[in-house]
Scaffold this active site. Sequence first.
Site, PDB file in Angstrom:
ATOM      1  N   ASP A 117      16.738  11.798  -5.095  1.00 38.45           N
ATOM      2  CA  ASP A 117      16.334  10.845  -4.037  1.00 38.45           C
ATOM      3  C   ASP A 117      15.664  11.878  -2.797  1.00 38.45           C
ATOM      4  O   ASP A 117      15.979  13.043  -2.700  1.00 38.45           O
ATOM      5  CB  ASP A 117      17.480  10.214  -3.419  1.00 38.45           C
ATOM      6  CG  ASP A 117      17.156   8.957  -2.450  1.00 38.45           C
ATOM      7  OD1 ASP A 117      15.918   8.599  -2.430  1.00 38.45           O
ATOM      8  OD2 ASP A 117      17.899   8.606  -1.687  1.00 38.45           O
ATOM      9  N   ASN A 146      11.998  11.934  -2.244  1.00 39.91           N
ATOM     10  CA  ASN A 146      10.614  12.329  -2.472  1.00 39.91           C
ATOM     11  C   ASN A 146       9.679  12.024  -1.303  1.00 39.91           C
ATOM     12  O   ASN A 146       8.926  12.670  -0.957  1.00 39.91           O
ATOM     13  CB  ASN A 146      10.062  11.688  -3.740  1.00 39.91           C
ATOM     14  CG  ASN A 146      10.520  12.498  -4.892  1.00 39.91           C
ATOM     15  OD1 ASN A 146      11.261  13.348  -4.972  1.00 39.91           O
ATOM     16  ND2 ASN A 146      10.472  11.816  -5.876  1.00 39.91           N
ATOM     17  N   TRP A 204      10.524  13.475   1.938  1.00 39.10           N
ATOM     18  CA  TRP A 204       9.915  14.890   2.164  1.00 39.10           C
ATOM     19  C   TRP A 204       8.387  15.022   2.115  1.00 39.10           C
ATOM     20  O   TRP A 204       7.991  15.663   2.881  1.00 39.10           O
ATOM     21  CB  TRP A 204      10.347  15.627   0.457  1.00 39.10           C
ATOM     22  CG  TRP A 204       9.748  16.867   0.359  1.00 39.10           C
ATOM     23  CD1 TRP A 204      10.676  18.076   0.706  1.00 39.10           C
ATOM     24  CD2 TRP A 204       8.558  17.383   0.018  1.00 39.10           C
ATOM     25  NE1 TRP A 204       9.924  19.129   0.403  1.00 39.10           N
ATOM     26  CE2 TRP A 204       8.623  18.901  -0.050  1.00 39.10           C
ATOM     27  CE3 TRP A 204       7.720  17.091  -0.498  1.00 39.10           C
ATOM     28  CZ2 TRP A 204       7.909  19.587  -0.487  1.00 39.10           C
ATOM     29  CZ3 TRP A 204       6.238  17.718  -0.857  1.00 39.10           C
ATOM     30  CH2 TRP A 204       6.579  19.214  -0.831  1.00 39.10           C
ATOM     31  N   ARG A 255       3.669   9.120   0.351  1.00 33.21           N
ATOM     32  CA  ARG A 255       4.789   9.526  -0.615  1.00 33.21           C
ATOM     33  C   ARG A 255       4.460   9.933  -2.114  1.00 33.21           C
ATOM     34  O   ARG A 255       5.280  10.731  -2.635  1.00 33.21           O
ATOM     35  CB  ARG A 255       5.377   7.811  -0.632  1.00 33.21           C
ATOM     36  CG  ARG A 255       5.705   7.284   0.615  1.00 33.21           C
ATOM     37  CD  ARG A 255       6.416   5.923   0.412  1.00 33.21           C
ATOM     38  NE  ARG A 255       7.377   5.738  -0.724  1.00 33.21           N
ATOM     39  CZ  ARG A 255       8.658   6.204  -0.314  1.00 33.21           C
ATOM     40  NH1 ARG A 255       8.953   6.561   1.057  1.00 33.21           N
ATOM     41  NH2 ARG A 255       9.512   6.345  -1.280  1.00 33.21           N
ATOM     42  N   SER A 270      14.427   3.068 -10.741  1.00 35.32           N
ATOM     43  CA  SER A 270      15.389   2.107 -11.001  1.00 35.32           C
ATOM     44  C   SER A 270      14.507   0.504 -11.253  1.00 35.32           C
ATOM     45  O   SER A 270      13.504   0.499 -10.721  1.00 35.32           O
ATOM     46  CB  SER A 270      16.232   1.973  -9.819  1.00 35.32           C
ATOM     47  OG  SER A 270      15.761   1.250  -8.905  1.00 35.32           O
ATOM     48  N   ASN A 316      13.082  -0.504  -8.127  1.00 33.61           N
ATOM     49  CA  ASN A 316      11.929   0.210  -7.804  1.00 33.61           C
ATOM     50  C   ASN A 316      10.581  -0.683  -7.949  1.00 33.61           C
ATOM     51  O   ASN A 316       9.529  -0.412  -7.319  1.00 33.61           O
ATOM     52  CB  ASN A 316      11.800   1.461  -8.332  1.00 33.61           C
ATOM     53  CG  ASN A 316      12.667   2.570  -7.758  1.00 33.61           C
ATOM     54  OD1 ASN A 316      13.276   3.200  -8.306  1.00 33.61           O
ATOM     55  ND2 ASN A 316      13.280   2.225  -6.323  1.00 33.61           N
ATOM     56  N   TRP A 317      10.874  -1.723  -8.928  1.00 31.62           N
ATOM     57  CA  TRP A 317       9.591  -2.520  -9.084  1.00 31.62           C
ATOM     58  C   TRP A 317       8.936  -3.019  -7.652  1.00 31.62           C
ATOM     59  O   TRP A 317       7.839  -3.698  -7.498  1.00 31.62           O
ATOM     60  CB  TRP A 317       9.550  -3.722 -10.026  1.00 31.62           C
ATOM     61  CG  TRP A 317       9.910  -3.208 -11.239  1.00 31.62           C
ATOM     62  CD1 TRP A 317      11.072  -3.366 -12.055  1.00 31.62           C
ATOM     63  CD2 TRP A 317       8.741  -2.654 -12.352  1.00 31.62           C
ATOM     64  NE1 TRP A 317      10.655  -2.660 -13.357  1.00 31.62           N
ATOM     65  CE2 TRP A 317       9.544  -2.233 -13.415  1.00 31.62           C
ATOM     66  CE3 TRP A 317       7.346  -2.244 -12.208  1.00 31.62           C
ATOM     67  CZ2 TRP A 317       8.772  -1.690 -14.647  1.00 31.62           C
ATOM     68  CZ3 TRP A 317       6.771  -1.434 -13.234  1.00 31.62           C
ATOM     69  CH2 TRP A 317       7.591  -1.293 -14.238  1.00 31.62           C
ATOM     70  N   ARG A 343      23.497  13.815  -6.351  1.00 32.26           N
ATOM     71  CA  ARG A 343      22.448  12.849  -5.412  1.00 32.26           C
ATOM     72  C   ARG A 343      21.917  13.613  -4.455  1.00 32.26           C
ATOM     73  O   ARG A 343      22.635  14.151  -3.534  1.00 32.26           O
ATOM     74  CB  ARG A 343      23.057  11.539  -5.042  1.00 32.26           C
ATOM     75  CG  ARG A 343      21.947  10.707  -4.203  1.00 32.26           C
ATOM     76  CD  ARG A 343      22.442   9.485  -4.033  1.00 32.26           C
ATOM     77  NE  ARG A 343      21.304   8.646  -3.317  1.00 32.26           N
ATOM     78  CZ  ARG A 343      20.817   7.297  -3.531  1.00 32.26           C
ATOM     79  NH1 ARG A 343      21.765   6.621  -4.427  1.00 32.26           N
ATOM     80  NH2 ARG A 343      19.833   6.827  -3.120  1.00 32.26           N
ATOM     81  N   LEU A 384      25.627   5.175  -5.493  1.00 32.61           N
ATOM     82  CA  LEU A 384      25.207   5.203  -6.703  1.00 32.61           C
ATOM     83  C   LEU A 384      23.898   4.398  -7.331  1.00 32.61           C
ATOM     84  O   LEU A 384      23.392   4.665  -8.223  1.00 32.61           O
ATOM     85  CB  LEU A 384      26.393   4.702  -7.630  1.00 32.61           C
ATOM     86  CG  LEU A 384      27.603   5.464  -7.793  1.00 32.61           C
ATOM     87  CD1 LEU A 384      28.532   4.940  -8.866  1.00 32.61           C
ATOM     88  CD2 LEU A 384      27.334   6.945  -8.402  1.00 32.61           C
ATOM     89  N   GLU A 426      32.618  13.364 -11.147  1.00 27.47           N
ATOM     90  CA  GLU A 426      32.811  14.001  -9.998  1.00 27.47           C
ATOM     91  C   GLU A 426      31.628  13.967  -9.271  1.00 27.47           C
ATOM     92  O   GLU A 426      30.442  14.205  -9.796  1.00 27.47           O
ATOM     93  CB  GLU A 426      33.186  15.507 -10.379  1.00 27.47           C
ATOM     94  CG  GLU A 426      34.175  15.960 -10.924  1.00 27.47           C
ATOM     95  CD  GLU A 426      35.627  15.248  -9.872  1.00 27.47           C
ATOM     96  OE1 GLU A 426      35.468  15.200  -8.661  1.00 27.47           O
ATOM     97  OE2 GLU A 426      36.488  14.919 -10.544  1.00 27.47           O
TER      98      GLU A 426
HETATM   99  C1  FPP Z   1      13.487   8.444  -5.058  1.00 24.46           C
HETATM  100  O1  FPP Z   1      12.869   9.173  -3.859  1.00 24.46           O
HETATM  101  C2  FPP Z   1      12.522   8.771  -6.088  1.00 24.46           C
HETATM  102  C3  FPP Z   1      12.039   8.224  -7.166  1.00 24.46           C
HETATM  103  C4  FPP Z   1      12.150   6.413  -6.905  1.00 24.46           C
HETATM  104  C5  FPP Z   1      11.196   8.594  -7.908  1.00 24.46           C
HETATM  105  C6  FPP Z   1      11.667   9.705  -8.739  1.00 24.46           C
HETATM  106  C7  FPP Z   1      10.604  10.359  -9.254  1.00 24.46           C
HETATM  107  C8  FPP Z   1      10.288  11.721  -9.372  1.00 24.46           C
HETATM  108  C9  FPP Z   1      11.553  12.726  -9.155  1.00 24.46           C
HETATM  109  C10 FPP Z   1       9.393  12.361 -10.041  1.00 24.46           C
HETATM  110  C11 FPP Z   1       8.768  12.276 -11.505  1.00 24.46           C
HETATM  111  C12 FPP Z   1       9.819  12.028 -12.396  1.00 24.46           C
HETATM  112  C13 FPP Z   1       9.890  12.450 -13.709  1.00 24.46           C
HETATM  113  C14 FPP Z   1      10.852  12.306 -14.702  1.00 24.46           C
HETATM  114  C15 FPP Z   1       8.270  13.035 -14.322  1.00 24.46           C
HETATM  115  P1  FPP Z   1      12.277   8.097  -2.992  1.00 24.46           P
HETATM  116  O2  FPP Z   1      10.994   7.872  -3.271  1.00 24.46           O
HETATM  117  O3  FPP Z   1      13.169   6.735  -2.725  1.00 24.46           O
HETATM  118  O4  FPP Z   1      12.651   8.893  -1.534  1.00 24.46           O
HETATM  119  P2  FPP Z   1      12.831   8.364  -0.143  1.00 24.46           P
HETATM  120  O5  FPP Z   1      14.356   7.626   0.027  1.00 24.46           O
HETATM  121  O6  FPP Z   1      12.808   9.621   0.904  1.00 24.46           O
HETATM  122  O7  FPP Z   1      11.800   7.163   0.263  1.00 24.46           O
END
Ligand code: FPP
Length: 246
Positions: free
Chosen positions: A8, A10, A13, A21, A53, A56-57, A171, A178, A190
């Site tokens: 979590d 990305n 960041w 994003r 997830s 996420n759609w 996480r 979760l 754990e």
């Molecule tokens: C959650 O962070 C991350 C995701 C929904 C996507 C995960 C994808 C990757 C790590 C990159 C590609 C993966 C692979 C397997 C090549 P968020 O976007 O919800 O971040 P935020 O909570 O800061 O908005």
Amino acid sequence: MHVAIVMDGNGRWAQEQGQPRIFGHREGANAVRRAVEAARHEAIDVLTLFAFSSDNWGRPVNEVSALMDLFGLYLESETKRCRQNGIRLSVIGRRDRLPVSLVEAIHLAEERTAAGDHMLLRIAVDYSARDSIYRAARAVDSAVSREFFELAIQAVMYSVSPALDVDLLIRTGGEMRLSDFLLWECAYAELVFLKKMWPDFRAKDLRDAIGEFHSRNRRFGKVPVAANPPVLTPAADMTNIPVLSQ
Ligand code: FPP
């Protein structure tokens, strides 16, 4: 040892860098490469990464399609490396809603890495733990006893999305939940929550989390087995306690 990671942070960041994003997701994919490489050098048999997830759609269409592209690119670029390093790649979750090209890339990656026996790398895409429990439960609803039900669920979940018990769940991103990830499998996991965002995740973070895991006392609901159990003296023996008259 089975390690599962909710990757979590990305988006935040990227926003911190004044970037869109998807920039964070791209850097997140690099963090995935680093994490897999690090896991290969630890005593990890199974690594399950939560990439997308089923909820996420609901994200903006351009973010969803960029993520799907990123998964496809990752599979294409990493299959060879996984093969060379004995890593078996597997994708868990629903496939019927994924782009056809991604489903093809998944088949190919799974087929080409099928002989890997050093580590199993599972990427969860369109994954919902509740959905996999629901599908497993539907398949075994004639179960008679709780014990049989659990065994049957375990067996069916294995075929739906292998129900491998998680030892350590990490996480990143500062949240402590979760989010519908491996609910069944995390019964005795754990949990380690890190404040840092996923793109900042390094090999040391994995090592530290594993160190933290080994410092925990896992009892699985039982009491610890003492090396030298105390011998009950007559005074400590409940049968010798006088019954008080009322
Ligand atoms: C959650 O962070 C991350 C995701 C929904 C996507 C995960 C994808 C990757 C790590 C990159 C590609 C993966 C692979 C397997 C090549 P968020 O976007 O919800 O971040 P935020 O909570 O800061 O908005």
